[in-house]
Design an enzyme around this catalytic site. Structure first.
Site, PDB file in Angstrom:
ATOM      1  N   HIS A 104      -7.214  -4.982   9.966  1.00  0.00           N
ATOM      2  CA  HIS A 104      -6.912  -4.743   8.552  1.00  0.00           C
ATOM      3  C   HIS A 104      -5.626  -5.439   8.128  1.00  0.00           C
ATOM      4  CE1 HIS A 104      -4.526  -0.684   9.163  1.00  0.00           C
ATOM      5  NE2 HIS A 104      -3.750  -1.722   9.340  1.00  0.00           N
ATOM      6  N   ASN A 118      -7.575  -3.108  14.124  1.00  0.00           N
ATOM      7  CA  ASN A 118      -8.959  -3.341  13.677  1.00  0.00           C
ATOM      8  C   ASN A 118      -9.053  -4.545  12.733  1.00  0.00           C
ATOM      9  OD1 ASN A 118      -7.749  -2.403  11.383  1.00  0.00           O
ATOM     10  ND2 ASN A 118      -9.123  -0.667  11.065  1.00  0.00           N
ATOM     11  N   ASP A 159       0.818  -1.216   0.000  1.00  0.00           N
ATOM     12  CA  ASP A 159       0.000   0.000   0.000  1.00  0.00           C
ATOM     13  C   ASP A 159       0.851   1.265   0.000  1.00  0.00           C
ATOM     14  OD1 ASP A 159       0.953  -0.384   2.595  1.00  0.00           O
ATOM     15  OD2 ASP A 159      -0.995  -0.950   3.388  1.00  0.00           O
TER      16      ASP A 159
HETATM   17  P1  PGA Z   1       2.159  -1.788  12.700  1.00  0.00           P
HETATM   18  O1  PGA Z   1       0.960  -1.717  11.670  1.00  0.00           O
HETATM   19  O2  PGA Z   1       3.145  -2.733  12.123  1.00  0.00           O
HETATM   20  O3  PGA Z   1       2.705  -0.390  12.758  1.00  0.00           O
HETATM   21  O4  PGA Z   1       1.574  -2.258  14.002  1.00  0.00           O
HETATM   22  C1  PGA Z   1       0.460  -2.905  11.162  1.00  0.00           C
HETATM   23  C2  PGA Z   1      -0.652  -2.620  10.190  1.00  0.00           C
HETATM   24  O5  PGA Z   1      -1.348  -1.596  10.368  1.00  0.00           O
HETATM   25  O6  PGA Z   1      -0.854  -3.409   9.272  1.00  0.00           O
END
Ligand code: PGA
Length: 242
Positions: free
Chosen positions: A138, A136, A67
């Site tokens: 995702h 959440n 992304d």
């Molecule tokens: P993080 O984010 O590695 O900063 O915890 C993970 C994500 O949002 O996929």
């Protein structure tokens, strides 16, 4: 799903890096699906170390990222292109033309999404997709909702995601409201998926994703439908799994 609980974050990072390096030894031209955020930083550090020691080469590999934020130029400090350059690409021998990250600042974002899918079609399929998980549920920036989109698309970021990522931007108002993300279908087409999570704050969502219903309300739960998923957790994220 193969779930492994590692003793420490270092073990977890080393294990993930070893799987990636192992793939490149057997398939030097592999396409890697890469992730950003705090989770993969230690894995990339290990891979850079292995490259420096001559244990792995990325010279023939391809990389495609999950992304990118909409509206950030590629050299913005918080763009995922910049993240990848800083944490991995500039430390290894991957040719930059072999790396594909959507340009979130492109005039035609639809064309940018199509180009991302095309890059995967041309050099893929993705052999190994690395994933983190949001609080959440995702994966990539596929946020929970009534439906999910299969292919690479523009998405409105969940407020929980913007709040979590505000730590990188200094203030929530500076966090972009949209992103380009691979769709869940794009992700599930990878031959192998490694999902990595550490810390107690990820324990609940990991449990939901791995043992709860398969639902668009928790996009990571769709990984239960994939035949080759390795879940790497530290004790805090995986303590419930005994
Ligand atoms: P993080 O984010 O590695 O900063 O915890 C993970 C994500 O949002 O996929």
């Amino acid at each position: 799903m193969n779930i492994r609980i590692l003793n420490s974050r270092e073990d977890l990072n080393a294990t993930a890096a070893a799987v990636i390096a192992g793939l490149l030894l057997t398939k030097p031209q592999a396409m890697l699906g890469l992730a950003t955020g705090s989770t993969p930083i230690g894995i990339y550090r290990h891979l850079a170390d292995m490259y420096r020691k001559g244990q792995v080469s990325f010279a023939r590999a391809y990389a495609v990222n999950l992304d990118e934020y909409v509206g950030l130029s590629q050299n913005h400090p918080q763009s995922y292109r910049n993240f990848m350059n800083e944490h991995l690409f500039r430390h290894i021998d991957i040719p930059i033309p072999h790396t594909h990250i959507p340009d979130g600042n492109a005039n035609d974002l639809e064309a940018e999404c199509a180009a991302h899918e095309q890059a995967i079609l041309e050099h893929g399929p993705v052999d190994l997709q690395l994933l983190g998980i949001g609080h959440n549920g995702h994966i990539g920036f596929n946020e929970p909702g009534h439906s999910l989109t299969g292919y690479t698309h523009v998405v409105d970021l969940d407020e929980r995601t913007r709040t979590a990522n505000a730590r990188f931007f200094g203030h929530i108002d500076a966090v972009p409201k949209q992103a380009v993300t691979m769709g869940v279908g794009t992700i599930l087409k990878a031959k192998q998926i490694i999902l990595v999570a550490f810390g107690a704050d990820k324990a609940d969502i990991i449990k939901r994703a791995l043992t709860g219903p398969v639902t668009t309300a928790c996009p990571a739960s769709l990984l239960q439908c994939h035949p080759n998923v390795l879940i790497l957790l530290d004790q805090e994220a995986g303590g419930w799994f005994h």
